[in-house]
Design a protein around this motif. Structure first.
Motif, PDB file in Angstrom:
ATOM      1  N   TYR A  33      79.762  45.930  49.116  1.00  0.00           N
ATOM      2  CA  TYR A  33      78.859  47.066  48.931  1.00  0.00           C
ATOM      3  C   TYR A  33      78.250  47.499  50.265  1.00  0.00           C
ATOM      4  N   VAL A  51      76.705  56.452  45.896  1.00  0.00           N
ATOM      5  CA  VAL A  51      76.769  55.829  44.570  1.00  0.00           C
ATOM      6  C   VAL A  51      78.149  56.017  43.956  1.00  0.00           C
ATOM      7  N   ASN A  52      78.736  57.184  44.154  1.00  0.00           N
ATOM      8  CA  ASN A  52      80.066  57.433  43.603  1.00  0.00           C
ATOM      9  C   ASN A  52      81.116  56.540  44.262  1.00  0.00           C
ATOM     10  N   ARG A  55      80.650  53.141  42.862  1.00  0.00           N
ATOM     11  CA  ARG A  55      81.135  53.142  41.477  1.00  0.00           C
ATOM     12  C   ARG A  55      82.648  52.954  41.434  1.00  0.00           C
ATOM     13  N   ARG A  56      83.352  53.682  42.269  1.00  0.00           N
ATOM     14  CA  ARG A  56      84.820  53.574  42.267  1.00  0.00           C
ATOM     15  C   ARG A  56      85.279  52.185  42.702  1.00  0.00           C
ATOM     16  N   THR A  58      83.597  49.388  42.408  1.00  0.00           N
ATOM     17  CA  THR A  58      83.270  48.457  41.330  1.00  0.00           C
ATOM     18  C   THR A  58      84.282  48.574  40.192  1.00  0.00           C
ATOM     19  N   PHE A  59      84.617  49.799  39.826  1.00  0.00           N
ATOM     20  CA  PHE A  59      85.565  50.039  38.743  1.00  0.00           C
ATOM     21  C   PHE A  59      86.914  49.394  39.036  1.00  0.00           C
ATOM     22  N   VAL A 224      78.559  60.988  37.725  1.00  0.00           N
ATOM     23  CA  VAL A 224      78.467  59.754  38.511  1.00  0.00           C
ATOM     24  C   VAL A 224      77.639  58.713  37.761  1.00  0.00           C
ATOM     25  N   GLY A 227      79.859  57.367  34.995  1.00  0.00           N
ATOM     26  CA  GLY A 227      80.881  56.459  35.520  1.00  0.00           C
ATOM     27  C   GLY A 227      80.309  55.151  36.008  1.00  0.00           C
ATOM     28  N   THR A 228      79.113  55.202  36.600  1.00  0.00           N
ATOM     29  CA  THR A 228      78.477  53.974  37.077  1.00  0.00           C
ATOM     30  C   THR A 228      78.106  53.063  35.919  1.00  0.00           C
ATOM     31  N   TYR A 230      79.636  52.890  33.095  1.00  0.00           N
ATOM     32  CA  TYR A 230      80.897  52.315  32.601  1.00  0.00           C
ATOM     33  C   TYR A 230      81.354  51.180  33.511  1.00  0.00           C
ATOM     34  N   ALA A 231      81.212  51.359  34.829  1.00  0.00           N
ATOM     35  CA  ALA A 231      81.605  50.304  35.771  1.00  0.00           C
ATOM     36  C   ALA A 231      80.763  49.045  35.569  1.00  0.00           C
TER      37      ALA A 231
END
Length: 437
Positions: A33, A51-52, A55-56, A58-59, A224, A227-228, A230-231
């Motif tokens: 991170y 953050v995006n 997020r990606r 982490t996903f 975002v 999606g965050t 969900y991650a």
């Protein structure tokens, strides 16, 4: 230089040995991170962009961690060389799609609730894995790998065949969409933020409006935030899969699997039906691969192209990096691969494009045009050729090749492969007088 790198790897290994699994994963997460936050700042991203990016990362790290954990159960625990990972992923996703897609879409589905579709996809992947293992488990090593790879391609080409684009079963219309793919259900996390989670144009619920309004005030847009969330859910799923496989490994069933890995003949001589154990572990691993693929696909960052053999190769690379036979190594390998090796080249391209003056007309079309100007010490054409949109995938493969060559020569067991779980239920080295006997 090589000696320094080897000393560095030895120091990293020694540091790993002195830390708990939880501490290792925490340090890895903080480090990744911090790295991608720094890269995002260099690229001039605002808070929403940072953050995006996280997020990606982490996903993808969570998805690959689940896939590697499933493969580690088969290869790291049992020694089964399964090169059909992408095929079993496809079985899970397409089954879920046919069960949960609305009957009014093209291709149509049964319109069942998404949880039933996910469960059906996982069961289908497990059953197909069990059936595929019956003839394949007569083979070992490279021959098993060839059979599972061929099976994976048969599955992929079957689902993409125009014959199955739309078909009827017992009067019900179903379909895989052929080469055009399927319109799968929306992200299930939407149920927290929207009045009708299945409608893309649905207005936010009261809770969604409050959350979106709070984050939009600091520059983080609603997609975002969605999606965050969900991650973060995926991280809990990874933790659940990790705990499950850890229990499996420490159970009598898991000790038999590791005994099969060490010497199948001896395990059979002790009265264990090794074929039955291999069928069970193949089914369990394939079911988890199907689950990971389903969560990947409905998360919005995948397509039918992700079921090509290259996906299986990526999962194996991640397992080799982390170390086969270690669940913690599987999570580490999945995160390192997804963030540094899979996404890393894209960020390198963005940084170079932003800070190096490369004109549109300077991008060579062939490697010869790119290398020629080096004679005059002009590296810009080669740099432009390397980081172009067309060649960034090739750059990723080159990087993977370099990493694999280094690991095979200097650390074939991977980062945590030296912590492979043994078949014994206790550490025999700690028995009284164990070192003298």
């Amino acid at each position: 230089m090589s000696a320094r790198v080897d000393d560095g790897m030895a120091a990293v290994s020694e540091w790993f040995d002195g830390r708990s699994d939880a501490a290792l994963l925490l340090v890895l997460a903080v480090g990744l991170y911090a790295l991608f936050t720094g890269v995002s700042l260099v690229l001039g991203y605002d808070l929403g962009g940072i953050v995006n990016t996280l997020r990606r990362i982490t996903f993808l790290s969570a998805i690959y961690a689940m896939l590697v954990l499933a493969l580690n159960l088969q290869w790291g625990y049992t020694g089964l060389f399964n090169l059909g990972v992408a095929g079993f992923m496809a079985v899970g996703v397409y089954t879920m799609g046919m069960l949960s897609t609305a009957p009014t879409t093209n291709p149509p589905g049964l319109g069942l609730p998404l949880p039933i579709g996910i469960l059906g996809g996982v069961i289908a992947a497990a059953l197909v894995g069990a059936v595929a293992s019956l003839p394949a488990l007569r083979l070992r090593g490279d021959y098993l790998a060839i059979v599972t790879l061929a099976f994976s391609e048969i599955v992929r080409l079957t689902y993409r065949s125009p014959v199955f684009e739309t078909f009827s079963v017992a009067g019900l219309s179903l379909g895989t969409g052929g080469s055009t793919g399927m319109s799968l259900p929306t992200n299930p996390i939407r149920i927290l933020f929207y009045e009708n989670s299945q409608e893309v144009t649905s207005p936010p619920s009261a809770f969604g409006e409050a959350v979106f309004g709070t984050f939009e005030a600091i520059g983080v847009r609603a997609p975002v935030v969605e999606g965050t969330a969900y991650a973060i859910v995926l991280l809990f799923v990874v933790a659940g899969v990790y705990a499950l496989l850890r229990r499996v490994g420490n159970s009598p069933f898991g000790r038999v699997l590791k005994a099969i890995r060490e010497d199948e003949t001896v395990a059979g001589a002790l009265g264990k039906d090794t074929r039955l154990f291999k069928v069970k572990v193949f089914a369990l691993g394939c079911g988890l691969m199907g689950l990971a693929a389903i969560l990947w696909r409905i998360g919005g960052l995948a397509s039918t192209a992700d079921f090509r053999p290259i996906t299986t190769f990526y999962v194996f690379v991640a397992l080799i990096i982390g170390g086969a036979g270690s669940n913690t190594g599987s999570v580490v390998g999945g995160a390192v691969f997804a963030s540094l090796l899979f996404e890393g080249p894209n960020f390198v391209r963005r940084v170079v494009t932003q800070y190096v003056d490369i004109g549109i007309g300077q991008t060579p079309s062939t490697i010869f045009e790119a290398v020629g100007p080096l004679a005059s010490l002009d590296v810009t054409p080669l740099l432009a050729y390397t980081i172009s949109d067309v060649n960034v995938s090739a750059l990723r493969l080159v990087l993977l090749g370099v990493v694999l060559i280094y690991l095979i020569q200097n650390r074939p067991e991977g980062l945590l492969g030296h912590r492979t779980e043994t078949a014994a239920s206790v550490d025999l080295s700690e028995r009284p007088g164990g070192e003298d006997r």
